[in-house]
Design an enzyme around this catalytic site. Structure first.
Site, PDB file in Angstrom:
ATOM      1  CG  ASN A 135      -6.919  -1.122  -0.130  1.00 60.57           C
ATOM      2  OD1 ASN A 135      -6.113  -0.894  -0.257  1.00 60.57           O
ATOM      3  ND2 ASN A 135      -6.963  -1.031   1.802  1.00 60.57           N
ATOM      4  CB  CYS A 156      -1.264  -0.277   0.994  1.00 59.64           C
ATOM      5  SG  CYS A 156      -2.347  -1.322   1.254  1.00 59.64           S
ATOM      6  CG  HIS A 196      -3.492   3.690   1.532  1.00 58.58           C
ATOM      7  ND1 HIS A 196      -3.222   2.617  -0.496  1.00 58.58           N
ATOM      8  CD2 HIS A 196      -3.257   2.592   2.187  1.00 58.58           C
ATOM      9  CE1 HIS A 196      -4.546   1.428  -0.195  1.00 58.58           C
ATOM     10  NE2 HIS A 196      -3.932   1.216   1.535  1.00 58.58           N
TER      11      HIS A 196
END
Ligand code: UT7
Length: 335
Positions: A292, A115, A262
């Site tokens: 995500n 991430c 993020h």
């Protein structure tokens, strides 16, 4: 002496939309739980046979970024590719992009920071541009996670969150040192490596066919996440690394025009928004429609924000990420 700046952005999402109701056909979950805990309404999954993959989606996002930057593929001096879902075990997807785009023999670096991968990639590109070694760097975040998720009830904590997609930016020289990427801040803490991980395939587990999908102990080929520990660490580290960037540049939280976090979980973004006293229009979120997308989430969000003119020249922009490793980072940008 140069700074680096983002000269063009692009993104690409596979067409297939998977709603929360679609997931509830496959596992014991429901729209209400997913929306309440994560803010996600739907995400995209690659359709088998569509030709979409980690590298090919990266190429589509890159083509848009090159067009917006007004340069040709042959002008690229370095490719930096961030992903946790590479096309091959090795080599990395950067060289596949180079071949697909016909970019001569330029170097290609793959970043394995999940991430946080895009922010690590921006930092790598920034260093090469600042030293004068390279002029134009293509930084890509692309993920094809859907094929590797456990879509049974056993995997529901993880599989409702993640989605596929790609984003890319062209970074180039900026001669005005008060503009562009002003600083990047990177961290890791390997003691939590297993808490958000996919252990296999690795040098002790080479052959994925050995996986027994009915064996509750054999989870090594599926992503694992200790959700609550990750959540707690995320809110702390996001705050720390944003403050680190603000302090380095003598910015106050009130100076921020746009924070692009993020897209881990909408509840994490909202927590950070409150902590820094930001208004809704000062935090860009698109997790509601894409889930995500790990290394792709920031470049997709940034590309959409610029496209929608939510970020304009002169804005003070902060990027921040946290994820598997644990790794985390921020980038401070005078747009
Ligand atoms: O991008 C990398 C960084 N990742 C993150 O930042 C993610 C951070 N963590 C999170 O976002 C949250 O921890 C999750 C969204 C993953 C989970 O939310 P939570 O509020 O921490 O839920 P939980 O894991 O504590 O589970 C609560 C309950 C459990 O049931 P019981 O034991 O209370 O009966 C779970 O079994 O919710 C259950 N549950 C689900 N129910 C319906 C877990 N997943 C699901 C699901 N649908 N998908």
């Amino acid at each position: 002496m140069y700074n680096s700046k983002i000269a063009g952005l692009g993104h690409y999402l596979p067409e297939k939309v998977i709603t929360n109701d679609d997931l509830s056909q496959l596992m014991d979950t429901n729209d209400e739980w997913i929306v309440e805990r994560t803010g996600i309404n739907e995400r995209r999954h690659i359709k088998k046979g569509s030709g979409d993959g980690t590298a090919t989606m990266g190429v589509k996002a890159s083509e848009m970024a090159l067009k917006n930057a007004g340069i040709e593929a042959s002008d690229i001096d370095l490719i930096v590719f961030a992903t946790l879902s590479p096309d091959y075990y090795f080599p990395g997807s950067g060289v596949l992009v180079q071949e697909l785009m016909g970019i001569g023999t330029c170097p290609a670096i793959d970043i394995r920071n999940q991430c946080s991968g895009f922010i690590y990639g921006v930092s790598v590109a920034d260093q090469f541009i600042k030293t004068g070694m390279y002029k134009n760097v293509l930084v890509i975040g692309s993920e094809n996670v859907s094929g590797g998720l456990d879509m049974s009830t056993r995997g529901r904590t993880v599989s409702v969150i993640f989605g596929d997609g790609a984003g890319a930016v062209v970074m180039t020289r900026e001669t005005d040192l008060s503009k562009g990427i002003l600083s990047t801040h990177l961290h890791s803490e390997g003691k939590h490596a297993a808490e958000l991980s996919m252990i296999g395939p690795n040098t002790n587990h080479w052959i994925p066919e050995l996986i027994d999908k009915n064996d509750p102990e054999d989870l090594s080929y599926y992503p694992y996440m200790n959700g609550q520990l990750v959540f707690k660490n995320a809110v702390t580290r996001f705050s720390e690394v944003i403050n680190e960037g603000l302090n380095k540049n003598k910015w106050q939280a009130s100076d921020i025009d746009m924070l692009v976090p993020h897209q881990a979980n909408l509840r994490i973004s909202q927590f950070i928004q409150r902590r820094f006293g930001l208004e809704d229009h000062q935090v860009y979120n698109n997790i509601m429609k894409y889930g995500n997308t790990t290394a792709a989430s920031i470049p997709i969000a940034l590309s959409e924000a610029v496209q929608e003119k939510a970020i304009k020249e002169g804005d003070k922009v902060v990027l921040a990420a946290f994820g598997s490793g644990f790794t985390w980072g921020s980038a401070i940008i005078q747009w």
